[in-house]
Design a protein around this motif. Structure first.
Motif, PDB file in Angstrom:
ATOM      1  N   UNK A   1      -6.153   5.313  -9.972  1.00 31.16           N
ATOM      2  CA  UNK A   1      -5.223   5.187  -8.731  1.00 31.16           C
ATOM      3  C   UNK A   1      -6.056   4.451  -7.867  1.00 31.16           C
TER       4      UNK A   1
ATOM      5  N   UNK B   1       3.410  10.555  -9.077  1.00 28.63           N
ATOM      6  CA  UNK B   1       2.775  10.852 -10.550  1.00 28.63           C
ATOM      7  C   UNK B   1       1.976  12.144 -10.426  1.00 28.63           C
TER       8      UNK B   1
ATOM      9  N   UNK C   1      -4.911   1.015  -8.119  1.00 31.09           N
ATOM     10  CA  UNK C   1      -3.766   0.905  -7.906  1.00 31.09           C
ATOM     11  C   UNK C   1      -3.385   0.656  -6.343  1.00 31.09           C
ATOM     12  N   UNK C   2      -4.186   1.381  -5.870  1.00 29.31           N
ATOM     13  CA  UNK C   2      -4.142   1.463  -4.353  1.00 29.31           C
ATOM     14  C   UNK C   2      -4.536   0.335  -3.528  1.00 29.31           C
TER      15      UNK C   2
ATOM     16  N   UNK D   1       2.771   9.133 -16.250  1.00 24.97           N
ATOM     17  CA  UNK D   1       3.977   8.829 -15.243  1.00 24.97           C
ATOM     18  C   UNK D   1       3.632   7.808 -14.258  1.00 24.97           C
ATOM     19  N   UNK D   2       2.512   7.450 -13.838  1.00 22.72           N
ATOM     20  CA  UNK D   2       2.053   6.429 -12.900  1.00 22.72           C
ATOM     21  C   UNK D   2       2.392   5.111 -13.467  1.00 22.72           C
TER      22      UNK D   2
ATOM     23  N   UNK E   1       2.241   1.747  -3.797  1.00 24.10           N
ATOM     24  CA  UNK E   1       1.226   2.421  -4.631  1.00 24.10           C
ATOM     25  C   UNK E   1       0.982   3.620  -4.213  1.00 24.10           C
TER      26      UNK E   1
ATOM     27  N   UNK F   1       5.820   4.599 -14.227  1.00 18.16           N
ATOM     28  CA  UNK F   1       6.667   4.267 -13.028  1.00 18.16           C
ATOM     29  C   UNK F   1       6.632   2.839 -12.954  1.00 18.16           C
ATOM     30  N   UNK F   2       5.583   2.201 -13.196  1.00 17.17           N
ATOM     31  CA  UNK F   2       5.273   0.735 -12.953  1.00 17.17           C
ATOM     32  C   UNK F   2       6.037  -0.019 -14.363  1.00 17.17           C
TER      33      UNK F   2
ATOM     34  N   UNK G   1      -4.178  -2.477  -4.799  1.00 16.59           N
ATOM     35  CA  UNK G   1      -3.100  -3.631  -5.446  1.00 16.59           C
ATOM     36  C   UNK G   1      -3.818  -4.394  -6.669  1.00 16.59           C
TER      37      UNK G   1
ATOM     38  N   UNK H   1       0.681  -1.390   0.013  1.00 17.40           N
ATOM     39  CA  UNK H   1       0.043   0.023   0.109  1.00 17.40           C
ATOM     40  C   UNK H   1       0.827   1.351   0.036  1.00 17.40           C
TER      41      UNK H   1
ATOM     42  N   UNK I   1      -0.292  12.897 -15.633  1.00 17.46           N
ATOM     43  CA  UNK I   1      -0.090  11.900 -14.399  1.00 17.46           C
ATOM     44  C   UNK I   1      -0.338  10.641 -14.597  1.00 17.46           C
TER      45      UNK I   1
END
Lengths: 360, 115
Positions: B95, A261, B98-99, B34-35, A254, B38-39, B101, A251, B31
């Protein structure tokens, strides 16, 4: 060649192009032909001479008419001179009036611009006063009402938050049942949802106010990130079992990635906004360019609302996910720790404001 | 012309593992990009024209008027993220996923990242 000048006069401006066209054609085939060059210059000169001649003719006509008048009525020579001077004075006066009116017009535009800027500056200056006092009414109606409403609601929110923290503390210390803890935790989570809800409304009303963090205390403002606390700050506050360590670590990852970002997006916004407002000081295309730039800049600033909304959304999601990972008791402790942390930040702000200042 | 653009869009969405459809110079698209980068999932960025956006907004507004559904707090239409040819949603959805998981398994399943 003698007919050329009259042709020039008759066909007006277009004539300029015809000779040139012919000349360039000739020039390609007979480059070394100097006689052709002289013919070109002759045509051009002919044009110039003709226009001069036209001017001269008109002046000549005027002079001749004046002369004629003088010759016919010689005794009223002085009268005529005075009339001419009057005409001249009238003409100058008209020119002066025209210049004055133009100056008035531009001053009027400038005045309305200044008034707008002043109104905006007043709003900005008001926030500094608005945080300390309740005088958020007054200057410019609608925007400030959104700000005033938010400040009031946030004040209530903090009071309720403090009350809930107290309840959590007493509950945990008294080792109440999990069910009761669960109720406390859920009302705590709902309370944060409330905060994000009123923030969203405030963001629509005045995003810069939210981003400035003026509604928070000074120490909280030190940690400000896109109009609130960093989501990652939520996750440093909890002792965990081993299984949970992985989940919390994920968590954390993420949340941090989403945070990064968003930060990069903000950097880009700052950068492009600065570029939009930078202009070449020697740019002679003047006001049109300025208005275009300003309009583009205004459009970019509207993205700030999205940023605040997304940041709040991330905060909310992180909180909720934390709550899912933890047990009820851990969640209660977590919420207590979080509430305590912000309470202490606020207390720190008060202490800092009240500290004894050294004489300068 | 809109039909041709949509054809192109569909083939791009189907043909790429991660696609972000957004307006030009949209900060939220940046954004999202970029997210995902980043992965290590490198998304294909598809830019829709402002004409397209205007048309879609008109259609949506008409729909809202006709259905008398006044949800004024509706998320902006663009950007839209597609993973593995399937519609995921906007930035907030990305988002949220992603949070919780779920994003990384989804990307792996689509072949956008490995390991």
């Amino acid at each position: 060649m003698n007919s050329a000048p009259t042709q020039v006069a008759a066909s007006g401006r277009l004539s300029i192009y015809e000779p040139n066209h012919q000349i360039s054609m000739w020039g390609d085939s007979f480059k070394a032909d100097s006689s052709q060059n002289t013919s070109a210059s002759t045509i051009v000169e002919g044009e110039v001479k003709l226009s001069d001649k036209l001017e001269d003719n008109s002046h000549e006509a005027l002079r001749q008419s004046k002369k004629f008048d003088q010759e016919a009525n010689r005794p009223s020579d002085k009268v005529l001179r005075r009339l001419a001077q009057n005409r001249e004075a009238a003409r100058k006066s008209r020119l002066r009036k025209k210049a004055y009116v133009q100056q008035l017009e531009s001053s009027r535009i400038k005045l309305s611009q200044l008034e707008q800027e002043l109104g905006r500056a007043r709003q900005q200056g008001l926030y500094i006063g608005g945080n300390l006092g309740d005088s958020a009414l007054g200057f410019s109606g609608s925007v400030n009402s959104g700000v005033a409403a938010f400040e009031m609601e946030y004040g209530h929110w903090v009071e309720e938050q403090n009350r809930q923290i107290c309840e959590l503390r007493t509950g945990l210390q008294a080792h109440v049942s999990d069910i009761e803890l669960r109720i406390l935790v859920e009302s705590g989570m709902a309370h944060y949802d409330n905060l994000f809800r009123i923030k969203t409304i405030a963001a629509k009303s005045d995003v810069f106010y939210l981003m400035s963090g003026m509604w928070k205390t000074t120490a909280e403002r030190f940690f400000l990130w896109i109009g609130g606390f960093r989501p990652s700050e939520l996750l440093k506050l909890e002792p965990l079992t081993e299984q949970q360590v992985v989940a919390v670590y994920n968590l954390q990852q993420s949340s941090q990635q989403a945070e990064d970002a968003l930060s990069q997006g903000m950097d880009k916004l700052q950068q492009t906004l600065a570029e939009t407002l930078t202009s070449d000081p020697l740019d002679l295309s003047g006001t049109n360019n300025y208005m275009e730039q300003m309009t583009v800049a205004v459009g970019k600033l509207e993205a700030l609302v999205s940023f605040v909304n997304q940041a709040d959304h991330l905060r909310q999601q992180t909180l909720q996910q934390m709550y899912k990972i933890l047990t009820t008791r851990q969640a209660a402790r977590g919420l207590l720790a979080l509430g305590d942390y912000f309470q202490r930040l606020r207390a720190l702000s008060s202490l800092w404001a009240a500290r004894p200042r050294e004489p300068a | 012309m809109a039909a041709i653009k949509e054809e192109g869009l569909i083939s791009i969405v189907k043909g790429n593992m991660v696609v972000i459809v957004g307006r030009r110079a949209c900060y939220m698209s940046y954004v999202a990009q970029r997210l995902l980068e980043g992965l290590k999932a490198y998304p294909t960025m598809y830019e829709v024209s402002e004409v397209f956006v205007a048309r879609m907004t008109l259609i949506r507004n008409l729909g809202r008027i006709l259905s008398e559904n006044d949800k004024t707090l509706v998320a902006p239409m663009f950007l839209v993220v597609f993973i593995g040819g399937k519609l995921l949603g906007g930035l907030d959805r990305l988002i949220a996923i992603h949070v919780t998981g779920k994003l990384i398994p989804m990307l792996k399943a689509a072949g956008a990242i490995w390991l």
